[in-house]
Design a protein around this motif. Structure first.
Motif, PDB file in Angstrom:
ATOM      1  N   LYS A 143      10.881  -3.684  -3.709  1.00  0.00           N
ATOM      2  CA  LYS A 143       9.557  -3.284  -4.195  1.00  0.00           C
ATOM      3  C   LYS A 143       9.563  -2.898  -5.663  1.00  0.00           C
ATOM      4  O   LYS A 143       8.627  -3.209  -6.403  1.00  0.00           O
ATOM      5  N   LEU A 144      10.622  -2.186  -6.123  1.00  0.00           N
ATOM      6  CA  LEU A 144      10.677  -1.731  -7.505  1.00  0.00           C
ATOM      7  C   LEU A 144      10.680  -2.892  -8.501  1.00  0.00           C
ATOM      8  O   LEU A 144       9.980  -2.826  -9.525  1.00  0.00           O
ATOM      9  N   PRO A 145      11.439  -3.984  -8.265  1.00  0.00           N
ATOM     10  CA  PRO A 145      11.361  -5.120  -9.205  1.00  0.00           C
ATOM     11  C   PRO A 145       9.951  -5.695  -9.331  1.00  0.00           C
ATOM     12  O   PRO A 145       9.540  -6.111 -10.415  1.00  0.00           O
ATOM     13  N   LYS A 146       9.182  -5.731  -8.236  1.00  0.00           N
ATOM     14  CA  LYS A 146       7.815  -6.244  -8.321  1.00  0.00           C
ATOM     15  C   LYS A 146       6.922  -5.298  -9.114  1.00  0.00           C
ATOM     16  O   LYS A 146       6.034  -5.738  -9.860  1.00  0.00           O
ATOM     17  N   ILE A 147       7.166  -3.989  -8.982  1.00  0.00           N
ATOM     18  CA  ILE A 147       6.391  -3.017  -9.772  1.00  0.00           C
ATOM     19  C   ILE A 147       6.659  -3.222 -11.256  1.00  0.00           C
ATOM     20  O   ILE A 147       5.741  -3.219 -12.092  1.00  0.00           O
ATOM     21  N   ARG A 148       7.929  -3.411 -11.612  1.00  0.00           N
ATOM     22  CA  ARG A 148       8.276  -3.633 -13.025  1.00  0.00           C
ATOM     23  C   ARG A 148       7.649  -4.931 -13.529  1.00  0.00           C
ATOM     24  O   ARG A 148       7.210  -5.018 -14.693  1.00  0.00           O
ATOM     25  N   ALA A 149       7.571  -5.951 -12.672  1.00  0.00           N
ATOM     26  CA  ALA A 149       6.971  -7.222 -13.078  1.00  0.00           C
ATOM     27  C   ALA A 149       5.482  -7.046 -13.367  1.00  0.00           C
ATOM     28  O   ALA A 149       4.954  -7.606 -14.344  1.00  0.00           O
ATOM     29  N   HIS A 150       4.781  -6.276 -12.534  1.00  0.00           N
ATOM     30  CA  HIS A 150       3.358  -6.003 -12.789  1.00  0.00           C
ATOM     31  C   HIS A 150       3.183  -5.231 -14.084  1.00  0.00           C
ATOM     32  O   HIS A 150       2.241  -5.477 -14.859  1.00  0.00           O
ATOM     33  N   GLU A 151       4.089  -4.279 -14.347  1.00  0.00           N
ATOM     34  CA  GLU A 151       4.019  -3.487 -15.576  1.00  0.00           C
ATOM     35  C   GLU A 151       4.202  -4.384 -16.800  1.00  0.00           C
ATOM     36  O   GLU A 151       3.462  -4.287 -17.791  1.00  0.00           O
ATOM     37  N   LYS A 152       5.157  -5.281 -16.711  1.00  0.00           N
ATOM     38  CA  LYS A 152       5.438  -6.167 -17.832  1.00  0.00           C
ATOM     39  C   LYS A 152       4.289  -7.130 -18.073  1.00  0.00           C
ATOM     40  O   LYS A 152       3.957  -7.451 -19.226  1.00  0.00           O
ATOM     41  N   ALA A 153       3.642  -7.600 -17.023  1.00  0.00           N
ATOM     42  CA  ALA A 153       2.545  -8.564 -17.152  1.00  0.00           C
ATOM     43  C   ALA A 153       1.224  -7.893 -17.490  1.00  0.00           C
ATOM     44  O   ALA A 153       0.240  -8.581 -17.777  1.00  0.00           O
ATOM     45  N   GLY A 154       1.187  -6.599 -17.461  1.00  0.00           N
ATOM     46  CA  GLY A 154      -0.050  -5.890 -17.774  1.00  0.00           C
ATOM     47  C   GLY A 154      -1.065  -5.898 -16.653  1.00  0.00           C
ATOM     48  O   GLY A 154      -2.263  -5.694 -16.902  1.00  0.00           O
ATOM     49  N   ASN A 155      -0.634  -6.127 -15.391  1.00  0.00           N
ATOM     50  CA  ASN A 155      -1.540  -6.129 -14.237  1.00  0.00           C
ATOM     51  C   ASN A 155      -1.717  -4.686 -13.770  1.00  0.00           C
ATOM     52  O   ASN A 155      -1.006  -4.203 -12.886  1.00  0.00           O
ATOM     53  N   ALA A 156      -2.677  -3.990 -14.369  1.00  0.00           N
ATOM     54  CA  ALA A 156      -2.804  -2.555 -14.141  1.00  0.00           C
ATOM     55  C   ALA A 156      -3.120  -2.219 -12.683  1.00  0.00           C
ATOM     56  O   ALA A 156      -2.498  -1.336 -12.078  1.00  0.00           O
ATOM     57  N   SER A 157      -4.112  -2.927 -12.094  1.00  0.00           N
ATOM     58  CA  SER A 157      -4.509  -2.592 -10.723  1.00  0.00           C
ATOM     59  C   SER A 157      -3.391  -2.899  -9.732  1.00  0.00           C
ATOM     60  O   SER A 157      -3.115  -2.111  -8.821  1.00  0.00           O
ATOM     61  N   GLU A 158      -2.738  -4.064  -9.898  1.00  0.00           N
ATOM     62  CA  GLU A 158      -1.633  -4.414  -9.006  1.00  0.00           C
ATOM     63  C   GLU A 158      -0.473  -3.442  -9.173  1.00  0.00           C
ATOM     64  O   GLU A 158       0.200  -3.051  -8.212  1.00  0.00           O
ATOM     65  N   TYR A 159      -0.241  -3.028 -10.417  1.00  0.00           N
ATOM     66  CA  TYR A 159       0.846  -2.080 -10.717  1.00  0.00           C
ATOM     67  C   TYR A 159       0.583  -0.750 -10.017  1.00  0.00           C
ATOM     68  O   TYR A 159       1.459  -0.205  -9.331  1.00  0.00           O
ATOM     69  N   ASP A 160      -0.657  -0.219 -10.159  1.00  0.00           N
ATOM     70  CA  ASP A 160      -0.987   1.061  -9.537  1.00  0.00           C
ATOM     71  C   ASP A 160      -0.879   0.984  -8.014  1.00  0.00           C
ATOM     72  O   ASP A 160      -0.333   1.885  -7.367  1.00  0.00           O
ATOM     73  N   SER A 161      -1.423  -0.094  -7.443  1.00  0.00           N
ATOM     74  CA  SER A 161      -1.408  -0.232  -5.985  1.00  0.00           C
ATOM     75  C   SER A 161       0.013  -0.311  -5.445  1.00  0.00           C
ATOM     76  O   SER A 161       0.375   0.360  -4.473  1.00  0.00           O
ATOM     77  N   ALA A 162       0.856  -1.118  -6.089  1.00  0.00           N
ATOM     78  CA  ALA A 162       2.226  -1.272  -5.624  1.00  0.00           C
ATOM     79  C   ALA A 162       3.016   0.016  -5.794  1.00  0.00           C
ATOM     80  O   ALA A 162       3.829   0.400  -4.927  1.00  0.00           O
ATOM     81  N   LEU A 163       2.784   0.725  -6.901  1.00  0.00           N
ATOM     82  CA  LEU A 163       3.518   1.960  -7.137  1.00  0.00           C
ATOM     83  C   LEU A 163       3.084   3.047  -6.157  1.00  0.00           C
ATOM     84  O   LEU A 163       3.917   3.817  -5.653  1.00  0.00           O
ATOM     85  N   LYS A 164       1.762   3.117  -5.881  1.00  0.00           N
ATOM     86  CA  LYS A 164       1.295   4.110  -4.915  1.00  0.00           C
ATOM     87  C   LYS A 164       1.881   3.837  -3.527  1.00  0.00           C
ATOM     88  O   LYS A 164       2.279   4.751  -2.810  1.00  0.00           O
ATOM     89  N   THR A 165       1.937   2.564  -3.146  1.00  0.00           N
ATOM     90  CA  THR A 165       2.503   2.209  -1.840  1.00  0.00           C
ATOM     91  C   THR A 165       3.968   2.601  -1.769  1.00  0.00           C
ATOM     92  O   THR A 165       4.436   3.151  -0.766  1.00  0.00           O
TER      93      THR A 165
END
Length: 863
Positions: free
Chosen positions: A746-768
């Motif tokens: 899960k953590l690698p996908k969170i970092r990928a969202h952060e790098k791509a600037g996908n704010a909503s996906e980043y927040d949702s994945a991190l909260k989960t």
């Protein structure tokens, strides 16, 4: 196998019993024992040929049952349900979904309500051909009507096979030994009698042989149907004759010389028939006289209606009607002119015309019936008002109304009204043509050419329709009555002539005797014409007789009797014993229930659950509680299926529904035990069942006994579809493996969202991930610190794990407390003013490494 008395060798009683069956049936049994499958249609036809040959003493090659065939039981190979793949058209399950059970012995498919569990369970029931299954619907919120289908992979040892299912109603043959237990199946075991699905091998063999015998009997019946009687039925006029009697006694054993004598017909017979016919002229005087009277009445009725039409359409009557029309018009004109003169000084025009008269007539009706009943119209007395305008009447108005009524009742107006009524009555009195179908029947009876009859009908119809519109008779469509007039005359003359002939013939005293002779001669002549058909019928009867003898050899009475005997010995008692054993294992010994056998014919035995010792007659379903019914149904199901001894997979859809804690624990223990010898798949939404399964597995590991391999599959719904497998579900993993899954997946996908600037996906994945962290931290208390000493959803306390408490120190408590405090805000709702700030991916990574390292260190500590 049984021992002969006093002899040291064994004998196969079952095979010896078969030696007394018909030879063709022994052949069928031998071939079934060799092939172990139902014979194809061509083989059924071959067996039917053998039965016909045996029944009629024709030489044929037969086979015998091999001895010792049923000496030992033969079990089916063990196999596992590997996965359901490419699922389409099943409820709201996403298209091409896959449910992979892996190689586990016990698979728990977990998911909340609406996650797709029931859809997969229904699909399995259909694919396995279960007896109790509900309709398999597509997504009702999707307009596309896609039929259900899937691929099913099955493993047996090192072999793997994939089968495609496309809504076959009987399921896939390789899966039919898989049994599914759900609410519908449970209700059927308690609320109705159920045919036990397991049969010992000899009973299964007899069941298959009964099916073969039925197929052969059907083939023989079809062959009889293919030999329809072609001999014509004896005509009614030939009944009660010697020829008719001979036909009724026609058999396959009828001798050729008897047929030759019955069908003999000579020139002398023909001459005698012609002489009698000439003398009688009419062979049935009474019947013909009766029919002739009916024909006369029918003709008279037609002529009466026909004359009415003819008169009404005649030039003379038409001229009278048109004259009446002209007189009415003339008198109306005179009355109108008179009205114009009389009311020349009126303030309004049109007095005396049709619309005015209609108004005046209605005013009269209103005055006499409602306004001034009992007074002559118009009412012009003191205080009377005008019935039209309701105004008081002055002298001028009274005079005017009186003048109107005098005019209406005067000579010209009255004469015109009467002439118009006379004309209207004459038009209404014009006759109507009968229905076209009735007209056709009558003209056919008179033997009028169809075209001439239709033409006359159309001509009369056109003339009658034109009369009210015509001004002169010469302008009306002409009508040619000659064809029907001639037919009426001809029919009348023929009837009179025939009546005289019949009257004369009735006086002949020899009539009855001659009629009898003529009837016998005509019947014999008819039979002589059917000689070839009679010979063919004798051959057909012989063929039918041969098939009927074969049908007698195809009866299954002996097989059914034998199967019933085996059922009593091998099935009935065994089932009852297994049921009571299963009920004890499930903790239901206090329940006063017992299975009772119900024979259903053809060797079928059903079992019905009865209340033991009940004074009042009542069904088990109406006495037991919902939870008790569930336990009884589960015991009946397991007793039914496990009796075969075959290690086939079991599927349970929510098996602990309505059960209390004690029953639930017993059921879980039984499922885990079953998983030692066969694959068990459980669909559930209850965390308690999942926890109990894990606890039972762990208990067996600690006891160093055989432990079935467990897998937990989590389903979820997402984006309007269900049945999605949560590949990264960590909440049901052991704490350490769950933390590692968050860190590595899960953590690698969170970092990928952060790098791509996908704010909503980043927040949702991190909260989960944070919520999962908190759940795993909580589970660490049960699984790591307490080492399974006590857990949620489990009543038992593992006292052997008390020693693990000595490993706990203050640092452990501080670490768990800090992590629970830090990450609880992401699992539970928080007030807006205290909303937590998400940790950074690096911070989460550091906490994950810290907790994983702590678990490793804690587990290595000495107790």
């Amino acid at each position: 196998m049984e021992m002969k008395a006093g002899v040291g060798t064994t004998k196969d009683v079952f095979a010896e019993w078969f030696s007394d069956r018909p030879k063709w049936m022994q052949t069928a049994a031998a071939r079934l024992a060799t092939s172990r499958q139902m014979p194809p249609p061509e083989a059924i036809r071959a067996l039917a040929d053998l039965s016909v040959a045996e029944a009629n003493g024709v030489d044929a090659v037969f086979e015998t049952m091999p001895h010792g065939l049923f000496g030992t039981a033969v079990g089916a190979d063990a196999f596992k349900l590997r996965k359901l793949d490419k699922v389409v058209g099943v409820n709201a399950i996403r298209e091409n979904a896959c449910l992979d059970f892996g190689s586990a012995d016990l698979s728990v498919v977990f998911g909340m309500n609406g996650s797709g569990k029931s859809g997969y369970a229904r699909l399995l029931k259909h694919a396995c051909g279960a007896r109790h299954k509900s309709d398999l619907l597509p997504n009702v919120f999707n307009a596309a009507k896609t039929g259900p289908s899937c691929e099913v992979t099955v493993e047996s040892g090192a072999d793997s096979n994939t089968f495609e299912w496309k809504a076959e109603p009987d399921g896939l043959a390789p899966l039919r030994s898989i049994h599914v237990f759900d609410t519908t199946a449970a209700a059927s075991y308690v609320d109705s009698k159920n045919l036990a699905s397991y049969e010992p091998r000899r009973m299964r063999f007899l069941s298959s042989l009964i099916l073969i015998c039925d197929a052969v009997a059907e083939e023989l019946a079809n062959r009889k149907t293919a030999l329809p009687k072609s001999f014509p039925a004896v005509p009614m006029e030939h009944t009660l004759t010697a020829a008719a009697t001979f036909v009724s006694q026609l058999r396959d054993t009828t001798k050729p010389e008897a047929l030759e004598a019955a069908c003999a017909w000579s020139a002398e017979n023909l001459e005698a028939r012609q002489d009698i016919e000439k003398a009688l002229k009419q062979h049935d005087v009474a019947a013909r006289s009766k029919q002739l009277d009916l024909d006369k009445r029918r003709l008279a009725l037609f002529v009466a209606s026909y004359d009415v039409l003819k008169l009404a359409a005649s030039d003379e009557e038409t001229s009278k009607l048109l004259k009446s029309k002209r007189e009415a018009a003339s008198k109306r004109k005179a009355a109108s002119e008179d009205a114009a003169k009389v009311f020349a000084g009126s303030a309004l025009d049109g007095i005396g015309n049709a619309s005015w008269r209609l108004m005046w007539d209605e005013a009269r009706k209103y005055s006499e019936a409602a306004a001034y009943p009992g007074k002559d119209f118009p009412a012009i007395g003191e205080g009377d008002r005008c019935v039209l305008c309701h105004q008081p009447l002055n002298d001028e108005a009274k005079n005017r109304l009186s003048g109107f009524e005098t005019f209406v009742k005067g000579g010209l107006e009255a004469s015109a009204a009467k002439a118009e009524r006379d004309y209207a009555d004459a038009v209404v009195g014009l006759p109507s043509l009968p229905e076209r179908a009735k007209w056709k029947l009558d003209t056919d009876f008179l033997k009028v050419e169809p075209a001439a009859g239709e033409a006359l009908y159309d001509a009369v119809s056109a003339r009658l329709a034109a009369i009210p519109k015509a001004e002169a008779a010469e302008t009306l469509p002409p009508v040619d009555w000659t064809a029907v007039d001639a037919a009426i005359a001809a029919a009348s003359g023929a009837q009179s002539k025939e009546a005289a002939t019949l009257e004369e013939l009735a006086k002949d005293g020899k009539k009855a005797e001659l009629e009898k002779q003529l009837k016998e001669l005509k019947a014999r002549e008819w039979l002589s014409q059917q000689k070839a058909a009679a010979e063919k019928e004798i051959c057909r009867l012989a063929a039918v007789r041969r098939l009927e003898k074969a049908e007698a050899l195809a009866k299954t009475n002996a097989l059914t009797t034998k199967k019933n005997e085996l059922a009593r010995d091998e099935l009935e008692a065994g089932y009852q014993e297994r049921f009571l054993a299963e009920l004890r294992a499930l903790g239901g010994t206090r329940l006063k229930v017992e299975p009772v056998a119900v024979p259903e014919g053809k060797g079928k035995i059903s079992f019905k659950i009865n209340i033991r010792g009940a004074v009042l007659k009542a069904s088990a379903g109406s006495v037991l509680s919902e939870g008790e019914s569930r336990i009884v149904a589960l015991a009946a199901f397991l007793a039914d299926i496990t009796g075969s001894g075959q290690p086939t997979p079991f599927v349970f859809d929510d098996p602990v529904s309505s059960l209390d804690q004690e029953f639930e624990e017993r059921v879980v223990e039984r499922l885990v035990e079953l998983a030692k010898t066969r694959q068990v798949v459980v669909f559930t939404h209850r965390l308690s069942l999942l926890a109990l399964v894990e606890d039972a597995i762990d208990a067996r590991k600690r006891a160093a006994t055989t432990v079935p391999v467990l897998s937990v599959i989590t389903l979820r719904s997402f984006g309007g579809s269900t049945g999605r497998v949560d590949e990264l579900d960590v909440r049901h993993k052991k704490p350490k493996s769950g933390f590692i899954a968050i860190r590595d997946h899960k953590l690698p996908k969170i970092r990928a969202h952060e790098k791509a600037g996908n704010a909503s996906e980043y927040d949702s994945a991190l909260k989960t991930a944070c919520g999962d962290f908190r759940i795993l931290t909580e589970r660490s208390i049960e699984k790591v610190i307490l080492d399974g000493l006590m857990e949620r959803f489990r009543r038992s306390i593992q006292t052997k794990q008390l020693k693990s408490l000595t490993k706990i120190n203050a640092n452990d408590c501080a670490l768990v407390d800090s992590m629970m405090t830090k990450y609880s805000k992401f699992e539970h709702s928080q007030p807006d003013e205290l909303a937590g700030v998400l940790p950074t991916p690096d911070e989460l990574a550091a906490d994950l490494d810290r907790v994983i390292a702590w678990i490793d260190e804690f587990e290595k500590r000495a107790a």
